[in-house]
Scaffold this motif. Structure first.
Motif, mmCIF file in Angstrom:
data_model
loop_
_atom_site.group_PDB
_atom_site.id
_atom_site.type_symbol
_atom_site.label_atom_id
_atom_site.label_comp_id
_atom_site.label_asym_id
_atom_site.label_seq_id
_atom_site.Cartn_x
_atom_site.Cartn_y
_atom_site.Cartn_z
ATOM 1 N N ASP A 198 11.954 -6.020 -4.603
ATOM 2 C CA ASP A 198 10.802 -6.193 -5.491
ATOM 3 C C ASP A 198 9.646 -5.275 -5.095
ATOM 4 O O ASP A 198 8.967 -4.696 -5.950
ATOM 5 N N GLN A 199 9.418 -5.148 -3.819
ATOM 6 C CA GLN A 199 8.333 -4.267 -3.367
ATOM 7 C C GLN A 199 8.628 -2.813 -3.704
ATOM 8 O O GLN A 199 7.746 -2.083 -4.158
ATOM 9 N N GLY B 66 1.776 -4.449 7.227
ATOM 10 C CA GLY B 66 1.886 -3.137 7.848
ATOM 11 C C GLY B 66 3.301 -2.667 8.079
ATOM 12 O O GLY B 66 3.518 -1.585 8.629
ATOM 13 N N SER B 67 4.295 -3.435 7.636
ATOM 14 C CA SER B 67 5.686 -3.055 7.849
ATOM 15 C C SER B 67 6.131 -2.019 6.817
ATOM 16 O O SER B 67 5.694 -2.036 5.664
ATOM 17 N N THR B 68 7.015 -1.122 7.232
ATOM 18 C CA THR B 68 7.593 -0.151 6.306
ATOM 19 C C THR B 68 8.946 -0.622 5.771
ATOM 20 O O THR B 68 9.593 0.094 5.000
ATOM 21 N N THR C 241 4.110 7.090 1.659
ATOM 22 C CA THR C 241 4.479 6.115 2.681
ATOM 23 C C THR C 241 3.988 4.752 2.228
ATOM 24 O O THR C 241 2.788 4.563 1.985
ATOM 25 N N VAL C 242 4.903 3.801 2.116
ATOM 26 C CA VAL C 242 4.570 2.479 1.584
ATOM 27 C C VAL C 242 4.713 1.442 2.687
ATOM 28 O O VAL C 242 5.723 1.409 3.396
ATOM 29 N N THR C 243 3.689 0.609 2.806
ATOM 30 C CA THR C 243 3.706 -0.472 3.791
ATOM 31 C C THR C 243 3.370 -1.785 3.110
ATOM 32 O O THR C 243 2.658 -1.830 2.097
ATOM 33 N N THR D 282 0.833 -1.209 0.000
ATOM 34 C CA THR D 282 0.000 0.000 0.000
ATOM 35 C C THR D 282 0.861 1.250 0.000
ATOM 36 O O THR D 282 1.823 1.356 0.762
ATOM 37 N N SER D 283 0.504 2.173 -0.851
ATOM 38 C CA SER D 283 1.138 3.491 -0.852
ATOM 39 C C SER D 283 0.093 4.526 -0.484
ATOM 40 O O SER D 283 -0.947 4.643 -1.139
#
Length: 805
Positions: A489-490, A482-484, A476-478, A430-431
């Motif tokens: 690849d992510q 829920g980890s940052t 902010t990408v998780t 998620t961004s």
């Protein structure tokens, strides 16, 4: 003061409203059936130069459309004007992502970037609407629309390098009156519009209230949700108060509100082509790996299976206060306005029924304040002038959200990656984007008309403008847990980034026009304009370097610098029964603001960069004729050559993208070679600008006969309106996959209207021959080869009844 009611675009209203889009022309008839008397009818009044004058006296390419023309041709918003005006182009994948262009210029082709300016200014009752989304709303109580072609920077500002659209609504009347209209048609189309106006205090205070509501089922069926999408659901309200404070001072207070909440907007499967991606990473192989097939590979079956809910909710509104006062030999005008726009979308940006990108939304809130003060003098026999000051401030806040689904890993990652077959790697990635923008602008301007002789006029104009813009972008990408903390690849799909940018600049623009009356009804003119479009800030994310950090040098784009030359002829013959207006022009833009697509796999939005130079040149002809009191004809033609003159580092078209980076040892492969190396960028110098047809035309006419219906005397009529355009590119860099084929559309109408114009009944058919055509084409992010399209409306038909009382 309120503008006088004007006739239909090509004919006097007293002769019956004729939906001819007219061009710069004119008035060919009046109420008397004698053709010579008709030719001496009233003049179409415009305010293109911020003062009232006849349209044929304005040394400018300006098209005028009145309310009857708009109503009968079904052109209920700005987006549909391209059916009447061949020099106008409008493209929209949803209300926010819309672009209005004139002569091929105005806005970069692609997704909207809030940090830049539009190049076609939209003005309603002299108030600037900075959001292009306003173009998608239905007109409410419109009296006329003026479309000014070519740079209008002197009087209309930095956002009009391609032209301006000036909408004038009906002013409150000191005579009680009302209008009502109801339309019904296929696809469940229902449109109701009405207005009332009259005095609150005799000869002192008048008010008006207008309402418009439109609903229609969608033209595309979603087999997954068993519902129709791309529907219409519009509501508009407008209230006005007009106070004659003294004989010399008038005050106009206006409030408006518009809302849309349709199940919209879908682009659907159009075709598949080859790119440079490895074959097992292109659309056919990826779809087969999931056992996926679209509901139809014929886009004109109008079927989709999108798995993300669609929504295009927006509302806009505002208040404006306009004060006019007769001062000395002219008129002093003050226009104060506050406006807002709220946007609440939901999109399916993978364009398939697979859970690749399950959420893509950028809800926004915009607020703006404007103040203009100007003085227009017309009291001197030799010199007229307009001088003024303008101030503008806006803020925008966007909360972006993008979420990847369970199919994202297989679809987006390289099969060589150990994570490619692990759905959990990208599922839930998620961004969340926090975007802010602020813009303050101030300008001083002036334009003078010097009548050197009774036939020769010189018109210089100048405007100085200062812009200050600030913007910030935080993504902010998780992960799904829920980890940052992200793996490579992510980060290659959704990368966190944060940056701030500022832009500040002064600009001077101006123009010089010479006009000469060759004969009483023949005006020639020549114009040179030096204009600019303000620089801006990229607010859709920046490209990343090898370390996955934003490339700050791409945070801002430079202003466009515009050089424009035009010559024109405005003429009327045969006692004004024939109007012919011609214009030839060339516009060159340096540092053209173009859309560039990031090479990252998961990036859904492009960013902006400056192309070296573009050039647009063309010839326009507008013809209106009334051979007899019963027959009127029109034809408008635009021949346009719009090209990149120099753009050596442009994004490559999709058929050349998606492969490994080309090197000297491994040069770029031919287009459409799966697995072949791709160039880092492409030289598109000499190629077409997107969205512009080389040839576009509108044409039609109306024939009338005296008739009686239900004991009411009037006239029956039969009308036809057509428009056609040749092939155009639908990609920033022209692609064999996204060229849109030319098409022609025909609209028919037949009806009856009473002599006193109190009743009007007509039936209509739009796209009468049910022509299949695309409004635009686009590619799926990641260069899989999937091309999606937005089919134009199929045949629609219905009936309209209107009344004045």
């Amino acid at each position: 003061m309120p503008y006088p009611t004007i006739p239909a675009a090509l004919l006097l209203a007293s002769a019956g409203p004729i939906p001819a889009p007219a061009a710069d022309a004119a008035v060919l008839a009046a109420a008397d059936t004698d053709i010579d008397d008709q030719a001496q009818g009233d003049v179409v009044v415009v305010t293109a130069r911020r003062r009232e004058e006849g349209v044929q006296d304005v040394p400018l390419a300006v098209s005028v459309l009145d309310s009857a023309t708009l109503d009968q041709t079904g052109n209920n918003n700005i987006g549909r004007l391209q059916q009447l005006l061949p020099s106008f182009q409008f493209f929209s994948t949803n209300p926010r992502n819309s672009a209005a262009n004139i002569r091929g210029l105005g806005a970069p082709f692609g997704l909207t970037n809030d940090g830049i300016e539009q190049g076609v200014g939209i003005y309603v009752d002299q108030v600037y609407f900075s959001r292009i989304a306003a173009a998608t709303f239905d007109f409410v109580d419109v009296e006329r629309i003026e479309v000014l072609r070519g740079p209008q920077g002197t009087l209309y500002g930095k956002n009009t390098t391609a032209g301006a659209i000036a909408i004038t609504t009906r002013a409150p009347s000191f005579t009680a009156e009302g209008r009502g209209e109801i339309s019904v048609g296929n696809l469940g189309f229902v449109q109701a519009r009405g207005s009332v106006s009259g005095p609150l205090i005799a000869d002192r205070l008048a008010a008006s209230l207008a309402v418009s509501s439109t609903r229609r089922r969608g033209t595309i069926f979603n087999v997954r949700t068993q519902s129709r999408v791309n529907e219409l659901d519009n509501l508009g309200l407008r209230a006005q108060f007009l106070l004659k404070a003294t004989e010399a001072i008038e005050i106009n207070l206006t409030g408006d509100y518009s809302r849309q909440d349709p199940n919209c907007c879908a682009q659907i499967y159009a075709r598949v082509g080859r790119t440079q991606r490895p074959l097992n990473r292109q659309y056919d192989a990826l779809a087969a790996a999931f056992g996926y097939r679209p509901p139809s590979t014929d886009p004109f079956d109008r079927l989709t299976d999108l798995d993300t809910p669609l929504r295009a909710f927006q509302e806009l509104g505002g208040l404006s206060l306009r004060v006019t006062a007769d001062v000395g030999p002219g008129e002093l005008t003050s226009v104060t306005a506050w406006r807002y726009w709220n946007w609440g979308p939901s999109n399916d940006r993978d364009f398939t029924g697979l859970p690749i990108t399950t959420v893509s939304a950028n809800p926004s809130r915009q607020r703006q304040w404007t103040q203009e003060i100007r003085y227009a003098s017309t009291g001197n026999n030799r010199i007229d002038y307009v001088i003024g000051l303008f101030g503008f401030h806006q803020t925008i806040h966007t909360d972006g959200l993008q979420v990847q689904g369970a199919a994202a890993s297989r679809w987006l990652l390289n099969p060589a990656s150990a994570n490619a077959n692990n759905p959990a790697v990208l599922a839930g990635l998620t961004s969340r984007n926090d975007i802010d923008f602020s813009n303050t602008s101030a300008a001083a301007f002036g334009q003078l008309t010097w009548r050197v002789t009774d036939r020769l006029r010189i018109q210089p104009g100048v405007r100085i403008n200062h812009d200050r813009k600030t913007g910030s972008y935080v993504a902010t990408v998780t992960t799904g847990s829920g980890s940052t903390v992200l793996n490579a690849d992510q980060r290659s799909v959704l990368a966190p980034q944060s940056y701030r940018a500022r832009f500040s600049d002064w600009n001077l623009s101006g123009d010089l026009t010479l006009s000469l009356d060759l004969a009483p009804d023949i005006l020639s003119y020549a114009t040179y304009a030096r204009s600019f479009k303000s620089g801006g800030i990229n607010l859709s994310g920046l490209p990343l370097d090898a370390a996955n950090t934003p490339i700050q040098s791409a945070a801002t784009v430079k202003p466009e610098r515009v050089d424009h030359v035009e010559i024109g002829l405005k003429s009327q013959f045969f006692n004004r029964r024939l109007t012919l207006n011609l214009a030839a022009f060339q516009t060159a833009i340096r540092d053209y603001q173009a859309t560039v697509i990031n090479g990252q796999l998961g990036v859904l939005r492009g960013y902006l960069a400056n192309a070296g130079k573009v050039r647009v040149r063309g010839i326009e002809a507008d013809l209106a004729a009334r051979p007899s009191a019963r027959l009127s004809l029109y034809a408008n033609v635009a021949l346009t050559d719009a090209r990149y003159v120099r753009f050596v580092d442009a994004p490559c078209p999709p058929e050349l993208a998606g492969g490994s980076a080309a090197t000297a040892a491994s040069p770029a492969a031919p287009a459409g070679t799966p697995g072949g190396p791709s160039p880092a960028n492409c030289d598109v110098s000499g190629q077409w600008l997107p969205g512009v047809s080389r040839l576009a035309a509108s044409y039609g006419g109306e024939y009338r006969l005296p008739a009686t219906l239900f004991g009411l005397s009037g006239e029956a009529y039969l009308g036809v309106d057509g428009n056609a355009r040749s092939r155009f590119s639908s990609n920033p860099s022209r692609s064999v996959l996204t060229d849109v084929a030319g098409y022609a559309l025909t609209n028919l109408r037949a009806g009856f209207r009473t002599d006193d114009q109190k009743w009007h009944l007509f039936v209509w058919v739009r796209n009468a021959f049910d022509t299949d055509y695309f409004e635009l084409l686009a590619t799926q992010p990641g260069n899989t080869g999937l091309v999606v399209g937005q089919p134009g409306d199929p045949r629609t038909y219905g009936l309209t009844l209107s009344s004045r009382f």
